[in-house]
Scaffold this motif. Structure first.
Motif, mmCIF file in Angstrom:
data_model
loop_
_atom_site.group_PDB
_atom_site.id
_atom_site.type_symbol
_atom_site.label_atom_id
_atom_site.label_comp_id
_atom_site.label_asym_id
_atom_site.label_seq_id
_atom_site.Cartn_x
_atom_site.Cartn_y
_atom_site.Cartn_z
ATOM 1 N N PRO A 40 4.135 96.175 -94.762
ATOM 2 C CA PRO A 40 5.428 95.746 -94.221
ATOM 3 C C PRO A 40 5.295 94.434 -93.436
ATOM 4 O O PRO A 40 4.316 94.241 -92.718
ATOM 5 C CB PRO A 40 5.810 96.889 -93.264
ATOM 6 C CG PRO A 40 5.029 98.065 -93.721
ATOM 7 C CD PRO A 40 3.802 97.556 -94.401
ATOM 8 N N ASP A 41 6.232 93.558 -93.598
ATOM 9 C CA ASP A 41 6.283 92.267 -92.896
ATOM 10 C C ASP A 41 5.275 91.245 -93.411
ATOM 11 O O ASP A 41 5.261 90.110 -92.960
ATOM 12 C CB ASP A 41 6.079 92.420 -91.370
ATOM 13 C CG ASP A 41 7.256 93.138 -90.744
ATOM 14 O OD1 ASP A 41 8.343 93.096 -91.360
ATOM 15 O OD2 ASP A 41 7.075 93.750 -89.686
ATOM 16 N N GLU A 42 4.370 91.621 -94.315
ATOM 17 C CA GLU A 42 3.433 90.626 -94.872
ATOM 18 C C GLU A 42 3.816 90.380 -96.328
ATOM 19 O O GLU A 42 3.050 90.630 -97.245
ATOM 20 C CB GLU A 42 1.984 91.126 -94.768
ATOM 21 C CG GLU A 42 1.446 91.172 -93.353
ATOM 22 C CD GLU A 42 1.461 89.814 -92.649
ATOM 23 O OE1 GLU A 42 1.023 88.818 -93.253
ATOM 24 O OE2 GLU A 42 1.944 89.760 -91.499
ATOM 25 N N THR A 43 5.027 89.915 -96.545
ATOM 26 C CA THR A 43 5.539 89.780 -97.907
ATOM 27 C C THR A 43 5.132 88.433 -98.512
ATOM 28 O O THR A 43 4.686 87.528 -97.797
ATOM 29 C CB THR A 43 7.079 89.835 -97.896
ATOM 30 O OG1 THR A 43 7.530 88.747 -97.086
ATOM 31 C CG2 THR A 43 7.592 91.148 -97.330
ATOM 32 N N LYS A 86 6.944 85.529 -96.916
ATOM 33 C CA LYS A 86 6.377 85.148 -95.610
ATOM 34 C C LYS A 86 5.109 84.323 -95.825
ATOM 35 O O LYS A 86 4.885 83.311 -95.150
ATOM 36 C CB LYS A 86 6.093 86.406 -94.790
ATOM 37 C CG LYS A 86 5.653 86.094 -93.390
ATOM 38 C CD LYS A 86 5.469 87.349 -92.566
ATOM 39 C CE LYS A 86 4.794 87.034 -91.256
ATOM 40 N NZ LYS A 86 4.371 88.236 -90.553
#
Ligand SMILES: NC(=O)c1ccc[n+]([C@@H]2O[C@H](COP(=O)([O-])OP(=O)(O)OC[C@H]3O[C@@H](n4cnc5c(N)ncnc54)[C@H](O)[C@@H]3O)[C@@H](O)[C@H]2O)c1
Ligand SMILES: Nc1ncnc2c1ncn2[C@@H]1O[C@H](COP(=O)(O)OP(=O)(O)OP(=O)(O)O)[C@@H](O)[C@H]1O
Length: 294
Positions: A274-277, A280
């Motif tokens: 999550p959040d390290e897409t 990004k």
């Protein structure tokens, strides 16, 4: 949970990464099986006491593994893909390297990200691979005949350009007169192809990119084609041989061999925390947010 651990290099900066991963997994009763060369390098430094089981070939990685953790840069992930092959074992990359486009877990946040791992709070990003068959025998291609980033043909032993006759599903496309030609997957679109003017594809797009390397036909441009396309190449030039690379692996091929490139029947599962897409990673690595006007 059972994880395989792989790395190519051991440097001073490896020690804190190993300590963080091993402490966290041991505390949470995760079984770790370590690639044998990497474990030898770690053992030489005497930073771990416990004995671990090892693996040394792709044949030892079976469905009982939940994950392979790659410690290194993008090059290490490309090597990890040759260990995982068609087993479906997801790869998680911890970035100990420089760019870390594919290895997107930063080494500073290991404990936080490993918590997501043991709680299985991650998604899988399925990556298309390319396979290569060659009309003439070539042992090094037979052994590992797939690429996660790209398959490239390029000139060898000379500055003279090569001519690459290119067919899509047996229909003639073009004869590129260039230093080489890159057939890239969406994953590879941010690698060599990007440096040669190719477009960036998001990782799950169902397309391939054909990007010439320094074409002397000035109107030649990168072309995006459906990933179901069978691409055939025939190279000719002043020299008798040219180079072909599958990601980091290079071999020599005789002119006039017919190369057939198509999507493999299997994919590589990359772990997305999550959040390290990908988006990004794109913003961070390509410094898109740095424009003062944003
Ligand atoms: N001129 C270029 O840009 C160029 C030339 C040759 C190879 N490459 C790339 O290097 C890869 C092989 O890696 P290596 O470690 O053996 O070579 P290397 O050590 O020369 O590293 C190449 C660089 O490409 C980056 N890279 C690799 N895959 C990437 C990807 N999918 N997206 C963004 N960046 C990526 C790596 O982080 C590294 O900084 C090839 O598959 C190819 O994509 C790039
Ligand atoms: N296990 C490791 N421990 C510490 N540093 C590492 C490790 N593996 C790789 N590195 C560092 O990362 C560098 C690059 O590693 P690697 O070949 O995997 O990636 P790369 O393809 O060059 O990509 P990148 O640009 O992402 O680093 C190495 O030269 C080294 O400095």
């Amino acid at each position: 949970m059972k994880v395989a651990i792989y790395g190519q290099y051991y440097q001073n900066s490896t020690e804190p990464i190993i300590n963080d991963i091993f402490n966290f997994f041991n505390k949470n009763s995760v079984e770790m099986i370590i690639e044998s060369n990497f474990l030898s390098m770690v053992n030489e430094k005497k930073i771990i006491e416990k004995k671990y089981k090892t693996f040394s070939s792709h044949t030892e990685l079976d469905q009982s593994f939940d994950l392979l953790i790659s410690i290194g840069g993008d090059g290490t992930i490309l090597r990890a893909a040759t260990l995982v092959r068609d087993s479906g074992i997801p790869i998680l990359g911890i970035n100990a390297g420089r760019l870390g486009f594919l290895a997107n877990v930063q080494k500073e946040n290991i404990a936080e990200f490993m918590q997501f791992v043991i709680e299985r709070k991650y998604t899988l990003s399925k990556r298309t691979l390319l396979s290569l068959t060659c009309s003439t025998d070539n042992e090094s291609i037979q052994e590992i005949n797939f690429a996660m980033n790209e398959i490239t043909v390029s000139r060898k032993d000379t500055t003279s350009m090569i001519t690459i006759d290119t067919y899509l599903d047996d229909e003639y496309l073009n004869s590129y007169w260039a230093d080489g030609l890159i057939i890239s997957t969406p994953t590879g679109s941010t690698g060599y192809s990007l440096s040669c003017g190719g477009p960036i594809l998001t990782p799950t797009v169902k397309s391939l990119v054909i990007t010439p390397i320094a074409p002397h036909n000035l109107t030649a441009r990168p072309l995006v084609v459906p990933d179901e396309t069978e691409i055939k190449l025939k190279v000719s030039g002043r020299e008798e041989n040219y180079l072909i690379s599958l990601d980091s692996r290079v071999t020599t091929i005789k002119n006039e061999s017919i190369l057939t490139i198509k999507k493999t029947p299997f994919q590589i599962n990359m772990v997305e925390i999550p959040d390290e897409t990908f988006l990004k990673t794109l913003r961070n690595k390509l410094l898109w947010g740095e424009d003062k006007r944003n």
